[in-house]
Design a protein around this motif. Structure first.
Motif, PDB file in Angstrom:
ATOM      1  N   ILE A 179       0.868  -1.181   0.000  1.00  0.00           N
ATOM      2  CA  ILE A 179       0.000   0.000   0.000  1.00  0.00           C
ATOM      3  C   ILE A 179       0.899   1.224   0.000  1.00  0.00           C
ATOM      4  O   ILE A 179       1.872   1.295   0.779  1.00  0.00           O
ATOM      5  CB  ILE A 179      -0.923   0.029   1.230  1.00  0.00           C
ATOM      6  N   PHE A 180       0.604   2.200  -0.837  1.00  0.00           N
ATOM      7  CA  PHE A 180       1.325   3.467  -0.824  1.00  0.00           C
ATOM      8  C   PHE A 180       0.680   4.393   0.204  1.00  0.00           C
ATOM      9  O   PHE A 180      -0.549   4.498   0.287  1.00  0.00           O
ATOM     10  CB  PHE A 180       1.284   4.119  -2.207  1.00  0.00           C
ATOM     11  N   ILE A 181       1.515   5.071   0.985  1.00  0.00           N
ATOM     12  CA  ILE A 181       1.022   6.011   1.997  1.00  0.00           C
ATOM     13  C   ILE A 181       1.793   7.328   1.876  1.00  0.00           C
ATOM     14  O   ILE A 181       2.922   7.363   1.394  1.00  0.00           O
ATOM     15  CB  ILE A 181       1.168   5.464   3.424  1.00  0.00           C
ATOM     16  N   GLY A 182       1.168   8.413   2.333  1.00  0.00           N
ATOM     17  CA  GLY A 182       1.816   9.715   2.322  1.00  0.00           C
ATOM     18  C   GLY A 182       2.769   9.885   3.486  1.00  0.00           C
ATOM     19  O   GLY A 182       2.609   9.253   4.537  1.00  0.00           O
ATOM     20  N   THR A 210       5.567   7.716  -0.077  1.00  0.00           N
ATOM     21  CA  THR A 210       5.871   8.758  -1.060  1.00  0.00           C
ATOM     22  C   THR A 210       5.373  10.085  -0.502  1.00  0.00           C
ATOM     23  O   THR A 210       4.809  10.139   0.605  1.00  0.00           O
ATOM     24  CB  THR A 210       5.214   8.477  -2.429  1.00  0.00           C
ATOM     25  N   HIS A 211       5.551  11.154  -1.244  1.00  0.00           N
ATOM     26  CA  HIS A 211       5.204  12.483  -0.732  1.00  0.00           C
ATOM     27  C   HIS A 211       3.743  12.549  -0.285  1.00  0.00           C
ATOM     28  O   HIS A 211       3.438  13.000   0.823  1.00  0.00           O
ATOM     29  CB  HIS A 211       5.482  13.545  -1.797  1.00  0.00           C
ATOM     30  N   SER A 212       2.828  12.126  -1.146  1.00  0.00           N
ATOM     31  CA  SER A 212       1.407  12.197  -0.797  1.00  0.00           C
ATOM     32  C   SER A 212       0.686  10.870  -1.006  1.00  0.00           C
ATOM     33  O   SER A 212      -0.536  10.839  -1.134  1.00  0.00           O
ATOM     34  CB  SER A 212       0.709  13.298  -1.603  1.00  0.00           C
ATOM     35  N   GLY A 213       1.436   9.784  -1.062  1.00  0.00           N
ATOM     36  CA  GLY A 213       0.822   8.469  -1.185  1.00  0.00           C
ATOM     37  C   GLY A 213       0.507   8.038  -2.601  1.00  0.00           C
ATOM     38  O   GLY A 213      -0.221   7.063  -2.807  1.00  0.00           O
TER      39      GLY A 213
END
Length: 234
Positions: A179-182, A210-213
């Protein structure tokens, strides 16, 4: 200052913090504020029992009289330390970017499995983000590598240098094992994602920061369940 003064000051700051999240527009007592925010604020949820204890203690040590409010008992030093710790956790929870930012080793889809095995040997990594050009296409794990080896070992002909990572990604049981998260997410929210994952998917191997998911942004860090455990040990 007396312990009662420090306790009440911290309690009042916590109550103000909870009031800031009160969207009803009407007065809510402290215990109701806690109940209201337990479902939408992970940090309140993890401290709800302590907050209830603080509310009872606050009522026990404060006597309302016509002459004002004063303490009729002094809380122990450990209680003051506890409520100040909870206040800090509520108002300034640690961000994932401050705890888990690091240079992430990334691979291209046409890198060989030999490249990954060298990293496992030298750096003991277990998750490997894979990109095709600039596009993230999957998270390779030791589990996927093991399944690829098990499937191919019977042929007794495996070329580590000629096998590309894109060919191994298909052996990951869960395509969405990440899962990508900010970067502004706090650590307790990240922990909650790992706790909830059995209800949403079979396996969650990592959270990618990452910066903002967004998956189109550069990776700033990676979090595994092991990282969360280590966070609580420090």
């Amino acid at each position: 200052m007396r312990n009662s003064d420090n306790f009440l000051a911290a309690f009042n700051r916590i109550e103000q913090f909870l009031n800031n999240g009160n969207t009803s527009g009407v007065y809510r007592p402290f215990t109701q504020l806690v109940r209201d925010q337990t479902e939408r604020n992970v940090t309140v949820k993890r401290n709800k029992d302590q907050l209830a204890k603080f509310s009872n203690l606050r009522n026990a040590i404060v006597h309302q009289s016509t002459k004002g409010t004063y303490a009729i008992a002094e809380p122990h030093d450990s209680i003051v330390e506890e409520i100040e710790k909870v206040e800090q956790e509520l108002t300034n929870p640690p961000k994932v970017i401050t705890q888990f930012q690091k240079k992430v080793e990334i691979f291209k889809h046409n890198n060989s499995i030999a490249d990954v095995l060298k990293i496992i040997r030298d750096r003991d990594y277990t998750q490997f983000p894979v990109y095709k050009e600039e596009e993230f296409i999957g998270l390779l794990t030791e589990n996927g590598i093991t399944k690829w080896l098990a499937r191919n070992i019977e042929e007794d002909i495996i070329s580590l240098e000629e096998t590309n990572l894109i060919d191994i990604l298909e052996f990951e049981e869960e395509v969405d094992n990440y899962i990508f998260i900010g970067k502004e997410m706090n650590v307790y929210e990240a922990e909650e994602i790992f706790k909830d994952f059995p209800h949403t998917r079979e396996r969650l191997d990592a959270l990618l920061i990452t910066h903002s998911g967004k998956k189109t942004q550069s990776l700033l860090g990676i979090i595994t369940t092991w990282d969360i455990l280590q966070f609580y040990k420090t």
